[in-house]
Design a protein around this motif. Structure first.
Motif, PDB file in Angstrom:
ATOM      1  N   ILE A 112      75.662 -59.885  74.723  1.00 23.02           N
ATOM      2  CA  ILE A 112      75.235 -61.010  75.549  1.00 23.02           C
ATOM      3  C   ILE A 112      76.361 -62.037  75.722  1.00 23.02           C
ATOM      4  O   ILE A 112      76.497 -62.660  76.772  1.00 23.02           O
ATOM      5  N   MET A 113      77.188 -62.183  74.686  1.00 21.18           N
ATOM      6  CA  MET A 113      78.231 -63.206  74.746  1.00 21.18           C
ATOM      7  C   MET A 113      79.489 -62.754  75.486  1.00 21.18           C
ATOM      8  O   MET A 113      80.303 -63.594  75.871  1.00 21.18           O
ATOM      9  N   ILE A 114      79.650 -61.448  75.682  1.00 23.27           N
ATOM     10  CA  ILE A 114      80.886 -60.963  76.313  1.00 23.27           C
ATOM     11  C   ILE A 114      81.193 -61.654  77.650  1.00 23.27           C
ATOM     12  O   ILE A 114      82.311 -62.125  77.850  1.00 23.27           O
TER      13      ILE A 114
ATOM     14  N   ILE B 255      68.330 -53.929  61.165  1.00 25.10           N
ATOM     15  CA  ILE B 255      67.854 -54.930  62.125  1.00 25.10           C
ATOM     16  C   ILE B 255      68.924 -55.976  62.395  1.00 25.10           C
ATOM     17  O   ILE B 255      69.221 -56.319  63.543  1.00 25.10           O
ATOM     18  N   ILE B 256      69.534 -56.462  61.320  1.00 24.48           N
ATOM     19  CA  ILE B 256      70.531 -57.524  61.490  1.00 24.48           C
ATOM     20  C   ILE B 256      71.744 -57.023  62.260  1.00 24.48           C
ATOM     21  O   ILE B 256      72.235 -57.686  63.166  1.00 24.48           O
TER      22      ILE B 256
ATOM     23  N   SER C 100      66.594 -51.207  55.980  1.00 26.29           N
ATOM     24  CA  SER C 100      66.023 -51.558  57.287  1.00 26.29           C
ATOM     25  C   SER C 100      66.402 -52.997  57.670  1.00 26.29           C
ATOM     26  O   SER C 100      66.601 -53.290  58.835  1.00 26.29           O
ATOM     27  N   ARG C 101      66.522 -53.870  56.670  1.00 26.91           N
ATOM     28  CA  ARG C 101      66.970 -55.236  56.974  1.00 26.91           C
ATOM     29  C   ARG C 101      68.382 -55.200  57.549  1.00 26.91           C
ATOM     30  O   ARG C 101      68.669 -55.843  58.556  1.00 26.91           O
TER      31      ARG C 101
ATOM     32  N   PHE D  32      71.769 -54.633  64.389  1.00 21.58           N
ATOM     33  CA  PHE D  32      71.309 -54.453  65.762  1.00 21.58           C
ATOM     34  C   PHE D  32      71.384 -55.763  66.537  1.00 21.58           C
ATOM     35  O   PHE D  32      71.904 -55.820  67.653  1.00 21.58           O
ATOM     36  N   PHE D  33      70.900 -56.841  65.904  1.00 20.05           N
ATOM     37  CA  PHE D  33      70.908 -58.124  66.598  1.00 20.05           C
ATOM     38  C   PHE D  33      72.319 -58.682  66.769  1.00 20.05           C
ATOM     39  O   PHE D  33      72.600 -59.351  67.761  1.00 20.05           O
ATOM     40  N   ILE D  34      73.172 -58.400  65.818  1.00 14.98           N
ATOM     41  CA  ILE D  34      74.555 -58.859  65.966  1.00 14.98           C
ATOM     42  C   ILE D  34      75.222 -58.155  67.148  1.00 14.98           C
ATOM     43  O   ILE D  34      75.906 -58.784  67.957  1.00 14.98           O
TER      44      ILE D  34
ATOM     45  N   LEU E 130      73.675 -56.915  69.753  1.00 18.80           N
ATOM     46  CA  LEU E 130      73.049 -57.480  70.935  1.00 18.80           C
ATOM     47  C   LEU E 130      73.680 -58.832  71.275  1.00 18.80           C
ATOM     48  O   LEU E 130      73.969 -59.137  72.437  1.00 18.80           O
ATOM     49  N   PHE E 131      73.895 -59.618  70.247  1.00 19.93           N
ATOM     50  CA  PHE E 131      74.506 -60.936  70.421  1.00 19.93           C
ATOM     51  C   PHE E 131      75.891 -60.805  71.054  1.00 19.93           C
ATOM     52  O   PHE E 131      76.224 -61.513  72.010  1.00 19.93           O
TER      53      PHE E 131
END
Lengths: 298, 273
Positions: free
Chosen positions: B18-20, B7-8, B3-4, B10-12, B14-15
């Motif tokens: 957002i940065m595109i 989550i990580i 699960s860790r 997933f956030f990468i 998302l990151f």
């Protein structure tokens, strides 16, 4: 003597709040009252006003373009509520969990889009949603075999583009609001729940969500405000206030068109009053519904 | 463990999403504006057409970019300093005293926060016109100088400061204003930092009201200037993209500098309720 008077403990508080009173009266109260009066007038800048009664209002309510603008603004507002409350809340809970690493990094990088101006962000997204095959969104959809879409010429697609822009800019900000809300939740609740054998989902539903309510109310309030008042995003996205068939026209866009571009001040003032009523009704209902009035006391 | 990882990852992802846009703009700064017209904003790394030409044009070409940049800089600094000074002063009045009409006045603060500024565009414009303030920065600065959201934030912050400080100041014989300026204001530093970013961000990025007020090209701010590069007759993408990218830098530096205070301070006022 005057010095004594101003320095006394009775008078000092009024000296402190005086700047607010002045600014409020000159730049807020007076224009608002003026706007109300204007809304019953036929008026142009530099000309004598003519009293027309409620004609502006009755004309507005049958103005198809205005109704389109209201529809667009309301759909946009509802869209931002649906997208920019549950997801940022969930992200905040995830980022706050013990499993997460690099918390600070993600927190600040998700905030970066909010630092860009509408002028810049709007331009970027207009180009991203360009209709050419090679532009970012179309080349992405092309990977799945989708034909290029003319995003900004079709009502639903352009609304989607506006909402994606909103998500890009504000997800990080709302996430930060939720993170600071989470900080105020006492860890003991979770420990107690763990002892009772609650699952992660149960903890989220019975502890996290209710205790985040003040944050949710706050975020909802500002989202309603911002959603209904949206204009510059659409102005940049469509490179002007004229979108094909008014698909990007918002209430404020309509106000701007009538008041500034066409110099129909009375008609525009009436639009402002209607927007004020809509915003107040929705927000007060929302605040009453969530029981927030009891809390705002010293 | 799994699960860790989820989550990580997933956030990468998302990151990256957002940065595109940032990446695409940075990349496009190196491409001729004409390629944007033809292909739109994209992620292709085409070294054949990439060059520093836009940057050279930004720094040496004939355009008003740095006039706008300078105007924005001045306007933002003056606006932030004045707004923070006045709003904190007012907030102290609300937080430290009980006086007749306080509740009514505070409701007015809350009301402003709930009413879209945009509805005042027309009457405010005609007021500014009557006051002969069109085309002046004071027309941009003055209406927002006692900023409701900022007052609200400072008041919430000040409520957590112990009243004993004020009392001890009075015992020492300081007058009410000296107490505020010498004892309270220094304690407010972190909250000033938080509000400096928020107000700085708004001021630096503000488009609509300055656009209406400022008619004189030499007074344009950066967002207005960038907007004027787009016209129905043609767009100056060469300058627009590199200029857009460059315009984010000052506010980015401000954010990095005050970030520590900001993330903790941003909602301290808003959410406690």
């Amino acid at each position: 003597m005057i010095k004594r008077f101003v320095y006394s403990q009775k008078v000092a508080p009024y000296v402190f709040v005086l700047p607010f009173i002045l600014i409020f009266l000159i730049f807020w109260f007076y224009p608002l009252v003026n706007s109300f009066v204007m809304s019953f007038q036929d008026r142009m800048l530099g000309q004598d006003p003519k009293w027309v009664g409620e004609a502006n209002y009755s004309k507005l309510l049958t103005d198809k373009v205005f109704l389109t603008a209201i529809k667009n603004s309301v759909v946009y507002m509802l869209g931002t509520l649906v997208l920019l409350i549950p997801f940022p809340m969930l992200f905040a809970v995830m980022i706050n969990s013990k499993l997460m690493v690099g918390r600070e990094f993600f927190k600040s990088s998700f905030f970066l889009p909010a630092l860009t101006s509408v002028a810049v962000a709007g331009t970027i997204f207009r180009l991203t949603f360009g209709e050419m095959e090679g532009s970012l969104m179309n080349s992405f959809l092309g990977l799945f075999g989708v034909e290029p879409i003319k995003f900004l010429k079709n009502g639903e697609w352009s609304m989607a583009a506006l909402l994606i822009l909103a998500c890009w800019r504000w997800t990080g900000v709302n996430m930060l609001y939720y993170l600071s809300g989470l900080k105020s939740i006492d860890n003991e609740y979770y420990e107690a729940a763990s002892i009772d054998g609650a699952s992660a989902w149960q903890k989220f539903r019975t502890i996290t969500m209710p205790l985040l309510k003040p944050t949710t109310v706050y975020v909802t309030t500002i989202s309603i405000y911002a959603g209904l008042a949206m204009f510059t995003e659409s102005l940049m996205m469509f490179n002007g206030n004229n979108s094909p068939k008014n698909i990007g026209l918002t209430i404020v866009g309509f106000l701007y068109r009538q008041g500034i571009e066409k110099n129909k001040l009375g008609y525009a003032a009436a639009v402002g009053i209607i927007l004020l009523v809509i915003a107040m009704v929705i927000n007060l209902t929302q605040l009453k519904f969530s029981g927030m009035f009891k809390k705002e006391e010293d | 463990m799994i699960s860790r990882l989820v989550i990580i990852c997933f956030f990468i992802i998302l990151f990256i999403i957002i940065m595109i846009p940032f990446y695409a703009v940075a990349l496009s700064s190196f491409k001729p504006g004409e390629s944007l017209v033809r292909y739109g904003l994209n992620l292709s790394l085409d070294f054949k057409i990439m060059s520093f030409d836009n940057f050279i044009y930004l720094f040496t070409g004939e355009h008003d970019y740095f006039v706008w940049f300078w105007n924005s800089m001045i306007l933002t600094i003056v606006q932030v300093v004045l707004t923070l000074f006045v709003s904190a002063f007012v907030a102290y009045g609300f937080a430290a005293y009980h006086f007749k009409g306080k509740n009514f006045l505070f409701i007015c603060v809350l009301l402003i926060m709930m009413v879209p500024f945009e509805i005042l565009l027309v009457p405010l414009y005609s007021l500014i016109n009557d006051l002969k303030m069109v085309n002046s920065y004071s027309a941009i600065i003055l209406p927002g100088i006692a900023n409701a959201a900022t007052i609200f934030f400072f008041r919430q912050y000040l409520r957590s400061i112990p009243k004993e400080i004020i009392q001890s100041g009075r015992i020492d014989g300081a007058n009410e204003y000296a107490i505020y300026f010498r004892l309270i204001m220094p304690i407010m530093k972190p909250s000033f930092a938080a509000m400096a970013i928020l107000n700085g961000m708004n001021s630096w990025n503000n488009l609509l009201w300055p656009f209406m007020v400022l008619g004189d090209q030499s007074k344009y701010t950066l967002p207005i200037g960038l907007k004027t590069l787009l016209t129905p007759y043609g767009n100056n993408y060469d300058l627009l993209i590199v200029g857009s990218f460059f315009s984010i830098i000052p506010i980015f530096i401000l954010f990095i500098a005050f970030q520590k205070y900001f993330i903790d301070g941003m909602t301290a006022g808003a959410v406690k309720g």
